[in-house]
Design an enzyme around this catalytic site. Structure first.
Site, PDB file in Angstrom:
ATOM      1  N   ARG A 167       0.854  -1.176   0.000  1.00 31.55           N
ATOM      2  CA  ARG A 167       0.000   0.000   0.000  1.00 31.55           C
ATOM      3  C   ARG A 167       0.893   1.230   0.000  1.00 31.55           C
ATOM      4  O   ARG A 167       1.936   1.252   0.642  1.00 31.55           O
ATOM      5  CB  ARG A 167      -0.927   0.012   1.226  1.00 31.55           C
ATOM      6  CG  ARG A 167      -2.112  -0.943   1.112  1.00 31.55           C
ATOM      7  CD  ARG A 167      -3.067  -0.483   0.030  1.00 31.55           C
ATOM      8  NE  ARG A 167      -4.249  -1.319  -0.088  1.00 31.55           N
ATOM      9  CZ  ARG A 167      -4.352  -2.328  -0.944  1.00 31.55           C
ATOM     10  NH1 ARG A 167      -3.323  -2.641  -1.723  1.00 31.55           N
ATOM     11  NH2 ARG A 167      -5.465  -3.019  -1.016  1.00 31.55           N
ATOM     12  N   HIS A 197      -0.271   0.568  -9.864  1.00 30.39           N
ATOM     13  CA  HIS A 197      -0.965  -0.315  -8.929  1.00 30.39           C
ATOM     14  C   HIS A 197      -1.567  -1.519  -9.657  1.00 30.39           C
ATOM     15  O   HIS A 197      -2.748  -1.840  -9.514  1.00 30.39           O
ATOM     16  CB  HIS A 197      -2.068   0.448  -8.179  1.00 30.39           C
ATOM     17  CG  HIS A 197      -2.483  -0.207  -6.903  1.00 30.39           C
ATOM     18  ND1 HIS A 197      -3.088   0.474  -5.871  1.00 30.39           N
ATOM     19  CD2 HIS A 197      -2.389  -1.497  -6.475  1.00 30.39           C
ATOM     20  CE1 HIS A 197      -3.358  -0.355  -4.885  1.00 30.39           C
ATOM     21  NE2 HIS A 197      -2.939  -1.558  -5.227  1.00 30.39           N
ATOM     22  N   ASP A 214       4.851   0.336  -7.111  1.00 31.55           N
ATOM     23  CA  ASP A 214       3.579   0.024  -7.770  1.00 31.55           C
ATOM     24  C   ASP A 214       2.404   0.641  -7.024  1.00 31.55           C
ATOM     25  O   ASP A 214       1.385   0.928  -7.628  1.00 31.55           O
ATOM     26  CB  ASP A 214       3.391  -1.491  -7.859  1.00 31.55           C
ATOM     27  CG  ASP A 214       2.100  -1.874  -8.552  1.00 31.55           C
ATOM     28  OD1 ASP A 214       1.949  -1.522  -9.756  1.00 31.55           O
ATOM     29  OD2 ASP A 214       1.233  -2.514  -7.927  1.00 31.55           O
ATOM     30  N   GLU A 233      -3.119   7.956  -4.386  1.00 27.10           N
ATOM     31  CA  GLU A 233      -3.600   7.525  -5.710  1.00 27.10           C
ATOM     32  C   GLU A 233      -4.998   8.092  -5.953  1.00 27.10           C
ATOM     33  O   GLU A 233      -5.811   8.150  -5.030  1.00 27.10           O
ATOM     34  CB  GLU A 233      -3.662   5.994  -5.766  1.00 27.10           C
ATOM     35  CG  GLU A 233      -2.316   5.306  -5.713  1.00 27.10           C
ATOM     36  CD  GLU A 233      -2.455   3.779  -5.761  1.00 27.10           C
ATOM     37  OE1 GLU A 233      -3.553   3.279  -6.089  1.00 27.10           O
ATOM     38  OE2 GLU A 233      -1.471   3.089  -5.471  1.00 27.10           O
TER      39      GLU A 233
END
Length: 336
Positions: free
Chosen positions: A208, A254, A232, A237
């Protein structure tokens, strides 16, 4: 029975309609309180924040997130309201293993790291971390494991975070995001963490975004406390830090867990949970989509076969970082 379904959950359409009386598909970030007011259950992903604001006064009895993570669910409120929630632990562990394996291969090819002489530190050794540990050991790496909850339960084979920062050349994070308690992981990798590093490791985050502090990571890159980053999952986000995107060795939207197999697993687990809760016979089958083929790329110079090259997704994101959510939502799932 009425069910709300995130419209981006794959392979569920045509099956859930046989299990519920009414099915409404809505983009996850657009699900509002008025949509769920008379719903009995919800199938969601990470973009739907399930809290009092969304759920209070609704008929919702069950929330299923077709993801491993569940920090988008206010579990305390759900407990108070008597709403059951379930996630899909381990559904995409193989896909994340593939992503990390490919990233390690690229570190060898592009950065000249001898993996057999490198020590990999894994923070969080659940479904994903365990698979990555086994993979890394198969390719000859030394592996150190850090998982305080498991260690505190008396399990063996774990070491503390201090040992990882002292000895590891690559550190990869696979923890849930928790904001409080003795196992708090929010900004686990902060300024103190980066200043403590001894081997200038590469940092990989596919867990996360909030597990790694963005500003601390940027400072570590600027001060050469680390050799590079593979990111990633991002803080805030889809409004990701553009500077970090361009300074990272690999930056992707992600999608580390976005394999066809992982998505089928998640949808199957979600449907099975739904059937169990409402005592419905799970009479359904999920299959690979038609015209689904394995795609491989061969590096003829180094004779290295990659089943997936995350630099391709990195290039796409760097070209259009403002389209983070669209790229992620319309991702062409890869085979493991």
């Amino acid at each position: 029975m009425k069910v709300i379904v995130d419209s981006k959950i794959p392979y569920i359409e045509g099956i859930i309609e046989k299990l519920a009386d009414e099915v409404v598909y809505i983009q996850g970030s657009e699900i509002k309180a008025q949509d769920v007011k008379d719903a009995d259950a919800m199938f969601i992903r990470t973009r739907t924040r399930c809290d009092r604001q969304l759920l209070e006064g609704s008929k919702v009895k069950l929330i299923i997130t077709a993801t491993i993570g569940f920090d988008h669910i206010d579990t305390a409120y759900c407990r108070e309201a008597g709403i059951v929630w379930e996630n899909c632990p381990g559904c995409n562990a193989g896909a994340v293993e593939q992503y990390v394996h490919s990233s390690l291969s690229l570190l060898r090819q592009e950065k000249g790291i001898n993996l057999r002489n490198a020590c990999l530190g894994i923070v969080g050794v659940g479904h994903v971390g365990s698979r990555i540990a086994a993979m890394a050991q198969r390719i000859g790496m030394r592996v150190l494991l850090n998982d305080p909850p498991r260690a505190d339960r008396g399990e063996t084979g774990f070491t503390d975070l201090h040992t990882l920062v002292e000895m590891c050349h690559i550190i990869t994070f696979h923890t849930p995001l928790t904001n409080e308690g003795i196992y708090r992981t929010y900004h686990l990798a902060d300024n103190n963490f980066f200043h403590s590093l001894k081997c200038k490791p590469y940092i990989i985050n596919t867990s996360r975004g909030g597990v790694v502090c963005t500003q601390a990571l940027l400072a570590a890159l600027e001060q050469h406390n680390i050799s590079g980053a593979i990111i990633d999952t991002w803080e805030h986000e889809p409004n990701i830090d553009r500077e970090l995107l361009h300074k990272a060795f690999i930056g992707t939207p992600h999608i580390a867990g976005y394999s066809i197999e992982g998505k089928i697993n998640a949808t199957r687990m979600a449907l099975e949970t739904f059937c169990k809760f409402f005592r419905i016979t799970p009479d359904f089958a999920l299959a690979f989509p038609e015209n689904c083929q394995h795609v491989f790329e061969k590096d003829d110079d180094k004779k290295q076969l990659l089943s997936y090259n995350p630099l391709d997704d990195c290039k796409t994101l760097r070209t259009h970082p403002e389209l983070f959510e669209q790229i992620r939502s319309n991702y062409a799932f890869r085979h493991e």
